[in-house]
Write a protein that holds these residues in place. Structure first.
Motif, PDB file in Angstrom:
ATOM      1  N   ILE A 211      50.432  45.039  65.148  1.00 46.19           N
ATOM      2  CA  ILE A 211      50.236  43.973  64.164  1.00 46.19           C
ATOM      3  C   ILE A 211      49.644  42.735  64.823  1.00 46.19           C
ATOM      4  O   ILE A 211      48.725  42.091  64.290  1.00 46.19           O
ATOM      5  N   GLU A 212      50.123  42.404  66.016  1.00 48.97           N
ATOM      6  CA  GLU A 212      49.572  41.256  66.742  1.00 48.97           C
ATOM      7  C   GLU A 212      48.112  41.508  67.131  1.00 48.97           C
ATOM      8  O   GLU A 212      47.284  40.586  67.104  1.00 48.97           O
ATOM      9  N   ALA A 215      46.038  40.904  64.130  1.00 49.30           N
ATOM     10  CA  ALA A 215      45.927  39.458  63.896  1.00 49.30           C
ATOM     11  C   ALA A 215      44.839  38.859  64.776  1.00 49.30           C
ATOM     12  O   ALA A 215      44.040  38.010  64.318  1.00 49.30           O
ATOM     13  N   SER A 218      41.380  40.194  63.423  1.00 49.43           N
ATOM     14  CA  SER A 218      40.995  39.753  62.076  1.00 49.43           C
ATOM     15  C   SER A 218      40.321  38.386  62.074  1.00 49.43           C
ATOM     16  O   SER A 218      39.702  37.999  61.083  1.00 49.43           O
ATOM     17  N   ASP A 219      40.418  37.656  63.165  1.00 52.89           N
ATOM     18  CA  ASP A 219      39.723  36.365  63.267  1.00 52.89           C
ATOM     19  C   ASP A 219      38.213  36.539  63.350  1.00 52.89           C
ATOM     20  O   ASP A 219      37.458  35.617  63.018  1.00 52.89           O
ATOM     21  N   VAL A 241      54.344  40.419  60.020  1.00 58.13           N
ATOM     22  CA  VAL A 241      53.089  40.396  59.247  1.00 58.13           C
ATOM     23  C   VAL A 241      52.875  39.020  58.633  1.00 58.13           C
ATOM     24  O   VAL A 241      51.773  38.451  58.707  1.00 58.13           O
ATOM     25  N   CYS A 244      52.172  36.305  61.362  1.00 54.04           N
ATOM     26  CA  CYS A 244      50.829  36.403  61.936  1.00 54.04           C
ATOM     27  C   CYS A 244      49.742  36.084  60.918  1.00 54.04           C
ATOM     28  O   CYS A 244      48.550  36.036  61.270  1.00 54.04           O
ATOM     29  N   GLY A 245      50.131  35.899  59.661  1.00 48.62           N
ATOM     30  CA  GLY A 245      49.156  35.553  58.627  1.00 48.62           C
ATOM     31  C   GLY A 245      48.204  36.673  58.270  1.00 48.62           C
ATOM     32  O   GLY A 245      47.038  36.425  57.933  1.00 48.62           O
ATOM     33  N   VAL A 246      48.685  37.920  58.317  1.00 41.34           N
ATOM     34  CA  VAL A 246      47.799  39.065  58.041  1.00 41.34           C
ATOM     35  C   VAL A 246      48.291  39.879  56.842  1.00 41.34           C
ATOM     36  O   VAL A 246      47.996  41.073  56.729  1.00 41.34           O
ATOM     37  N   ARG A 247      49.008  39.227  55.926  1.00 39.63           N
ATOM     38  CA  ARG A 247      49.524  39.933  54.762  1.00 39.63           C
ATOM     39  C   ARG A 247      48.408  40.554  53.929  1.00 39.63           C
ATOM     40  O   ARG A 247      48.582  41.612  53.317  1.00 39.63           O
TER      41      ARG A 247
END
Length: 363
Positions: A211-212, A215, A218-219, A241, A244-247
């Motif tokens: 997940i990290e 994240a 995804s930038d 999730v 990390c702001g990846v919902r």
């Protein structure tokens, strides 16, 4: 032949599912096959394929299977018994000696022996180590699901008979399941690449690192991650999730009965584990055409990917390296013909032939 395939406990994990797959492959060769399951986790429903008989004993402790196994060997007189996992392998060998059966016994080890045995005097794992050493001579074959694991047994025991025989992954049933329909909006939208992972939501699977990594990635690019499976770490991973702001690009899908149909519609499969035996799910994903990214954990991924020939290896617990490898996998996917080559050691006929060769049985 009359063949018994024995597994200690059914849950949605690799060992019992692999044993059922193995049993069905034996049945397709024309043998009479019974699967014996010590206990079924009440949270799950045991599959009941029409081509094999399944018998559940309702015994949650492996040691409690000893006397029933003695009775089974004496009364039903199977020609061959295949067991899996070291505790059950040892109990099966004791039962074979007590019952004086003439059945050939093959025991398969599925996890690292460093987590199974101990040198600390009089502990359960120390007792098991010495029982296993004594019982080895009764076995007609002892196998491990990876070559690295065979080397580990050589460090635990003096001159052990263990050899590597992989699990069956590529069979007709699995190929058919790849083409089943799946309804999910992400899989219908091919404009955004899909990363996929699968396994029990537990710490040793390393999903937090994945997940990290997403994240970080995804930038710079649009991606979506689907994690198939359930387990005790679900709420913790859901919180990660959000943190990390990846919902919007990570979904914990939960348990799915057929992960293969998801794999066949994804771009990259990521194995983020801290340790494995031999990750069947990695081979399944490759069979479905996913480019693999895997941690270089003990044991299995480096062996399956042949030092990076068939996929991308990254250090354990390194989200930045994982993110970089995922990006490369998306930009430079492994060609389909190379993935097909990677899966050939896990084909049904090859695995059955090897087991029969080790047991001195006709092919």
């Amino acid at each position: 032949m009359r063949i018994a395939v024995v597994t200690p406990r059914f849950a949605l994990t690799g060992v019992p599912l692999a044993q059922i797959r193995f049993a069905r492959a034996l049945a397709r060769r024309g043998h009479s096959v019974k699967v014996i399951v010590g206990f079924v986790d009440p949270a799950y429903e045991l599959p009941k394929p029409a081509d094999i008989e399944i018998e559940v004993w309702g015994l949650p402790k492996v040691r409690s299977m000893l006397l029933p196994l003695v009775h089974y060997l004496r009364t039903e007189k199977p020609d061959v018994v295949f067991s899996a996992e070291d505790h059950l392998n040892t109990v099966t060998l004791i039962a074979a000696l007590v019952s004086r059966t003439k059945a050939k016994i093959s025991g398969s080890s599925r996890v690292t022996p460093f987590d199974t045995y101990s040198n600390t005097l009089f502990t359960k794992r120390w007792v098991l180590k010495h029982l296993t050493r004594l019982m080895m001579r009764r076995a007609d074959a002892l196998t491990c699901v990876s070559k690295d694991m065979v080397d580990q047994y050589k460090r635990i025991f003096r001159n052990p008979p263990h050899v590597c025989v992989y699990n069956i992954v590529d069979d007709a049933n699995s190929r058919a399941r790849m083409d089943e329909l799946v309804e999910h909006p992400w899989l219908a939208d091919k404009s955004v690449p899909i990363l996929i992972a699968a396994g029990r939501l537990a710490p040793w699977k390393g999903f937090g690192d994945l997940i990290e990594a997403v994240a970080l990635l995804s930038d710079s690019r649009s991606i979506r991650l689907m994690i198939l499976g359930d387990g005790p770490q679900r709420h913790e991973l859901e919180r990660l999730v959000d943190a990390c702001g990846v919902r919007d690009c990570v979904e914990l899908v939960g348990y799915v009965e057929n992960p293969l149909k998801y794999f066949s519609r994804a771009d990259v499969f990521v194995l983020s584990s801290l340790l494995e035996g031999l990750p069947n799910v990695l081979v399944e994903a490759m069979m479905c055409g996913c480019t693999p990214v895997a941690t270089d954990c003990p044991t299995g991924p480096r062996e399956v990917l042949q030092d990076g020939k068939y996929g991308y290896l990254v250090p354990v617990r390194d989200p930045a390296a994982m993110a970089a490898a995922i990006a490369k996998a998306l930009d430079e996917p492994i060609p389909a013909e190379r993935l097909a080559e990677a899966v050939t050691p896990f084909e049904e006929q090859r695995i059955i032939d090897e087991h029969f060769r080790l047991l001195g049985l006709p092919q």
